[in-house]
Design a protein around this motif. Sequence first.
Motif, short mmCIF file in Angstrom:
data_model
loop_
_atom_site.label_atom_id
_atom_site.label_comp_id
_atom_site.label_asym_id
_atom_site.label_seq_id
_atom_site.Cartn_x
_atom_site.Cartn_y
_atom_site.Cartn_z
N SER A 176 0.85 -1.20 0.00
CA SER A 176 0.00 0.00 0.00
C SER A 176 0.89 1.25 0.00
O SER A 176 0.47 2.32 -0.46
CB SER A 176 -0.90 -0.01 1.23
OG SER A 176 -0.10 -0.10 2.39
N MET A 208 -2.76 -7.44 -1.61
CA MET A 208 -3.32 -7.29 -0.27
C MET A 208 -3.47 -8.60 0.49
O MET A 208 -3.70 -8.59 1.70
CB MET A 208 -4.65 -6.52 -0.34
CG MET A 208 -5.69 -7.13 -1.22
SD MET A 208 -7.03 -5.98 -1.52
CE MET A 208 -6.52 -5.19 -3.05
N TYR A 213 0.89 -7.46 4.45
CA TYR A 213 0.34 -6.31 3.71
C TYR A 213 -0.56 -5.52 4.67
O TYR A 213 -1.40 -6.09 5.38
CB TYR A 213 -0.46 -6.79 2.50
CG TYR A 213 -0.94 -5.67 1.61
CD1 TYR A 213 -0.30 -5.37 0.41
CD2 TYR A 213 -2.05 -4.88 1.96
CE1 TYR A 213 -0.73 -4.34 -0.40
CE2 TYR A 213 -2.48 -3.85 1.16
CZ TYR A 213 -1.82 -3.59 -0.03
OH TYR A 213 -2.25 -2.55 -0.83
N THR A 215 -3.49 -3.82 5.16
CA THR A 215 -4.80 -3.53 4.54
C THR A 215 -5.46 -2.29 5.17
O THR A 215 -6.17 -1.56 4.48
CB THR A 215 -5.77 -4.73 4.63
OG1 THR A 215 -5.76 -5.21 5.96
CG2 THR A 215 -5.38 -5.84 3.69
#
Length: 374
Positions: A176, A208, A213, A215
């Motif tokens: 991200s 994701m 990751y 989120t």
Amino acid sequence: MNTPYYIVYEQKLRHNIELITSVAQRAGVEIIMAFKANALWKTFGSFRAFGVKSTASSLNELQLGNEELRSLVHSYCPAYTPETIGRYLEGSSHITFNSISQWERFRADVERFNYNGPHSVSPGLRVNPQCSVIDTDIYNPALPGSRFGVTADIIGRQLPDGIEGLHFHALCESSSHDLEKVLAAFEEQFGHLLPQVKWVNMGGGHLMTREGYDTDHLVELLRGFRSRYPWLTVILEPGSAWTWRTGDLVCSVVDIVDNQGVKTAIIDGSFACHMPDCLEMPYRPAITESTPEGTPYRIGGNSCLSGDFVGDWHFATTLKIGDRLTFEDMNHYTTVKTNMFNGIQHPSVIFERLDGTQQVLRRYTYDDYKERMD
Ligand SMILES: Cc1ncc(COP(=O)(O)O)c(C=O)c1O
């Protein structure tokens, strides 16, 4: 089960689909699936259950989306032609053009279809924010001189009349935080055009479902973007994320050769044919049975390509003929990119259902090899 075979786990697919669906709901965006990473359509029941739609970059992908996800698709193809544009319009809800000349060439077709056709298709333009966050050139759409998307200097202050959406794709197996950088570049270069459009497609590469990751950060970024441009529909179209770590390739050792001090275990599969990204990217996949230390082995494919090997792995015990090796994470991109070079046996496809039963989706035969040729 005879080797070689790919095995896909419904449980793991379900986990990824639920995670992605929950991100979409929390962020208030639409997340569709890029078929380029996964086209094992006999597993699509799991996706249909969650109403997942798809993006297509060829007429074959478009037809698969229409037939097997039973919905219109978001199309993006580097270049449409007079022969293909009509079929794309029939099967699409959104269509993204890669250049202004493509839009000018096919604008009348879109308008005619929207006037007469059974549904309307929203046209968009792919832009290139020229923000590079990918180390591997072959997967980097923002390489200098890239053929993908229109740069800000070409567009200027005003979008071509009729364009309703903007599309950018600049990520690959990214975080991200990479999206944050690309989004900043996108807004800086194209933000002034956003009042002129209805939707923005942020492409793929949002991994994701990878462990670690963030989120929550993704949701926060997307909500922030939506609050700055509340009139926009935001679409993401990852491929890998849907089928990340949902399947493996299982092979058997069929011989061991020891040449100039290099031990190679030859398998009844092939990197070149059945795990092509290992050579293309390149990368060394995890093998479940290997250990951090022990006897080192190179693993060689059963094709005649000299470079069809990857190494080295270690094994706690010496390998012998008949041992099984599980190459992990061989669903996304792998199953769609295989080939029948050398005519070696193509791996079957097995689907392990939620209740643990294993269903053979496909066993390949001589006819599959022969029918591809003339
Ligand atoms: C335009 C576009 N959208 C989506 C994707 C899917 O990307 P990924 O599988 O990395 O999520 C790609 C991959 O090449 C792409 O080119």
